[in-house]
Motif scaffolding. Structure first.
Motif, short mmCIF file in Angstrom:
data_model
loop_
_atom_site.label_atom_id
_atom_site.label_comp_id
_atom_site.label_asym_id
_atom_site.label_seq_id
_atom_site.Cartn_x
_atom_site.Cartn_y
_atom_site.Cartn_z
N ALA A 334 0.84 -1.20 0.00
CA ALA A 334 0.00 0.00 0.00
C ALA A 334 0.88 1.25 0.00
CB ALA A 334 -0.90 -0.02 1.23
N SER A 335 0.21 2.39 -0.15
CA SER A 335 0.89 3.67 -0.03
C SER A 335 0.86 4.07 1.44
CB SER A 335 0.17 4.74 -0.84
OG SER A 335 0.06 4.36 -2.19
N ASP A 336 2.01 4.45 1.99
CA ASP A 336 2.06 4.81 3.41
C ASP A 336 1.05 5.92 3.68
OD1 ASP A 336 2.88 4.73 5.98
OD2 ASP A 336 4.72 5.87 5.68
N GLY A 337 0.25 5.73 4.74
CA GLY A 337 -0.78 6.72 5.06
C GLY A 337 -2.18 6.21 4.77
N TYR A 338 -2.28 5.18 3.88
CA TYR A 338 -3.56 4.55 3.62
C TYR A 338 -4.11 3.98 4.92
CZ TYR A 338 -6.82 0.97 1.90
OH TYR A 338 -7.93 0.19 1.69
N PRO A 339 -5.37 4.08 5.27
CA PRO A 339 -6.49 4.53 4.44
C PRO A 339 -6.86 6.01 4.59
CG PRO A 339 -7.34 3.50 6.42
CD PRO A 339 -5.84 3.48 6.54
N VAL A 340 -5.99 6.82 5.21
CA VAL A 340 -6.39 8.21 5.47
C VAL A 340 -5.95 9.12 4.32
CG1 VAL A 340 -6.31 10.13 7.09
CG2 VAL A 340 -6.28 7.79 7.94
N SER A 341 -4.64 9.39 4.25
CA SER A 341 -4.17 10.23 3.14
C SER A 341 -2.78 9.76 2.74
CB SER A 341 -4.14 11.70 3.55
OG SER A 341 -3.16 11.89 4.53
N TYR A 342 -2.50 9.83 1.48
CA TYR A 342 -1.25 9.29 0.96
C TYR A 342 -0.95 9.96 -0.37
CZ TYR A 342 -4.98 6.72 -1.25
OH TYR A 342 -6.14 6.42 -1.90
N GLU A 343 0.33 9.88 -0.75
CA GLU A 343 0.72 10.41 -2.06
C GLU A 343 0.74 9.29 -3.08
OE1 GLU A 343 4.10 13.30 -2.28
OE2 GLU A 343 4.25 12.75 -0.15
N LYS A 344 0.53 9.62 -4.33
CA LYS A 344 0.63 8.62 -5.38
C LYS A 344 1.38 9.20 -6.57
CE LYS A 344 -4.17 9.45 -6.66
NZ LYS A 344 -5.51 8.94 -6.75
N GLY A 345 1.59 8.35 -7.60
CA GLY A 345 2.33 8.81 -8.77
C GLY A 345 3.81 8.41 -8.74
N PHE A 346 4.21 7.58 -7.76
CA PHE A 346 5.62 7.15 -7.67
C PHE A 346 5.87 5.96 -8.60
CE2 PHE A 346 4.78 8.82 -3.31
CZ PHE A 346 5.58 9.96 -3.43
N PRO A 347 7.02 5.96 -9.32
CA PRO A 347 7.34 4.83 -10.19
C PRO A 347 7.47 3.52 -9.39
CG PRO A 347 8.81 6.68 -10.59
CD PRO A 347 8.01 7.03 -9.38
N ILE A 348 6.96 2.44 -9.97
CA ILE A 348 7.06 1.12 -9.33
C ILE A 348 8.17 0.34 -10.04
CG2 ILE A 348 5.83 -1.02 -8.80
CD1 ILE A 348 3.18 0.54 -9.09
N GLU A 349 9.14 -0.15 -9.27
CA GLU A 349 10.26 -0.91 -9.84
C GLU A 349 10.13 -2.38 -9.47
OE1 GLU A 349 12.23 0.81 -11.69
OE2 GLU A 349 11.87 2.85 -10.96
N GLY A 350 10.56 -3.25 -10.38
CA GLY A 350 10.69 -4.68 -10.04
C GLY A 350 9.58 -5.57 -10.54
N LEU A 351 8.60 -5.00 -11.22
CA LEU A 351 7.45 -5.81 -11.67
C LEU A 351 7.88 -6.96 -12.58
CD1 LEU A 351 4.95 -2.88 -12.32
CD2 LEU A 351 4.67 -4.68 -10.60
#
Ligand code: AMP
Ligand code: GLY
Length: 423
Positions: A334-351
């Protein structure tokens, strides 16, 4: 066949993944889909709630069959839109999706048809609710009647907490109109199990069991989320429990819905608590669970399209539903801060590390493309799933694979499947 999947989370990725293995399916479309789903399906950015646009899209593409993932569009009547236009659809009509969309409805149904569940009262007035609470034993459970992303349930230990809870749900409207009415329910204790069942309105067949982890933090601390990880099967879902539920819950519920003129076709998700007095229904959902689906469908032996079609056309009694004798574990990144507020749009590496490995699947819950890269796009981002001969192996493999992935604010629980050690 051409199949359209409505939705864009990890559950829909798992559904699309299962459909991609079907011999009957030539082409999959997904609306809106996500960056993971896009590897298997043609995605179009139409909202799952926009029935009119979805129908036009399905007609334009010559779609033969629709599968609906999420609860909101089902509650709003998306299945009716497709069915009334003559397109076979997997998912209940609006009048049956109410079993999830209104907790008061489902509690009244269970009471009327003797389906085992917690004792309760329904209130549409805060003063009456508070007067009742003054006489009720604590702890007690408050539930917003309507859909609230799995977050409209408050467990209150004291009268003060319960009074504050009534104010939050009914007066402050923390979940909007979902809190116009509330259910106040007896507090129960026991292990929780999710059993997703296929139904064609008459026949109901349970899938293999699973267990979710709803709280955000390790040790079941923090806020309720949509689900931080799952394992399947649940070792606590014994043959005895299965027998009880087949007799008193699954068929009874489908029969009750039909008797009420609300034929239920699709997935009936039974959230059960295994109490000292026996299994009790915590809740019903009118759809696959997320992330239960990510551990259940990879274990399904059948061609899923056969099962979907049988549910839609009322021939589920002809299906011999089979699951592999193995186990699966899904750890949500998850994005740190979920389920309240969090930032998104960060590149995901390793898929790419998942490529070519049959025992490991990375289901995307919230991902998108940005400048040609896959980036985070939600509170829940990826469901890292592994299959093993048994639960311990599957869990070790799933956690091993969580290390393959990196993104800036990656957060996960470290105790998914801890209950496996408590067998
Ligand atoms: P629900 O959305 O109704 O499944 O509730 C969310 C979570 O709240 C459940 O998974 C349980 O952990 C908890 N819960 C719900 N109802 C009760 C109850 N009557 N007693 C104890 N815990 C409950
Ligand atoms: N994982 C719980 C749900 O889908 O409601």
């Amino acid at each position: 066949m051409k199949v359209l999947v409505v939705g864009g989370g990890g559950r829909e990725h798992a559904i699309v993944w299962a459909l991609s293995k079907s011999k009957k399916v030539d082409k999959i479309y997904a609306c809106p889909g996500n960056a993971g789903i896009a590897a298997l399906a043609e995605c179009e950015g139409i909202s799952a709630m926009d029935g009119e646009k979805l129908l036009a899209y399905a007609k334009e593409k010559g779609v033969d069959f629709v599968v609906v993932g999420p609860d909101d569009p089902l509650a709003a009547g998306i299945a009716d839109v497709f069915l009334d236009a003559g397109i076979p659809t997997f998912g209940p009509r609006k009048n049956a999706a109410i079993i999830e969309a209104s907790k008061a409805f489902s509690k009244d149904l269970m009471k009327k048809y003797n389906i085992p569940s917690a004792a309760y009262e329904v209130f549409d007035n805060a003063d009456a609710a508070i007067a009742y609470l003054k006489t009720a034993p604590m702890p007690i459970v408050l539930k917003a009647d309507g859909l609230a992303l799995g977050k409209g349930v408050l467990i209150c230990n004291t009268l003060e907490e319960a009074e504050a809870g009534v104010a939050e749900l009914m007066l402050d409207k923390a979940f909007g109109s979902a809190g116009d009415k509330i259910v106040i329910e007896e507090f129960m204790t026991g292990r929780e199990v999710s059993v997703l069942c296929f139904s064609d309105g008459k026949t109901i067949i349970p899938m293999t069991s699973a267990q979710d982890h709803k709280r955000a933090g390790d040790g079941d601390t923090g806020l309720n989320t949509g689900g931080m990880g799952t394992f399947s099967p649940s070792p606590f879902y014994t043959e005895e429990v299965d027998r009880f539920c087949k007799e008193h819950v699954y068929q009874a519920t489908i029969d009750a819905m039909r008797a009420e003129g609300r034929e239920f076709k699709g997935v009936l998700f039974c959230g059960l608590m295994l109490t000292e007095k026996g299994p009790r229904v915590l809740e019903f959902n009118a759809r696959f669970g997320d992330p239960e689906t990510q551990v259940v469908l990879p274990r399904l032996k059948n061609d899923i399209m056969d099962v979907f079609m049988a549910c839609a056309d009322g021939t589920l009694d002809k299906i011999d539903l089979q699951f592999e004798d193995n186990a699966a574990v899904c750890v949500m990144l998850a994005s740190d801060g979920y389920p309240v507020s969090y930032e998104k749009g960060f590149p995901i590496e390793g898929l790419e590390k998942f490529d070519g490995k049959d025992d490991y699947i990375c289901f995307h819950s919230g991902s998108a493309f940005k400048d040609g890269k896959i980036v985070t796009n939600g509170g829940r981002v990826l469901g890292v799933t592994a299959i093993g001969d048994d639960l311990l192996t599957a869990r070790a493999k799933a956690y091993e694979a969580t290390d393959w992935i990196s993104f800036e604010n990656k957060y996960m629980r470290h105790d998914i499947g801890k209950a496996i050690d408590e067998r």
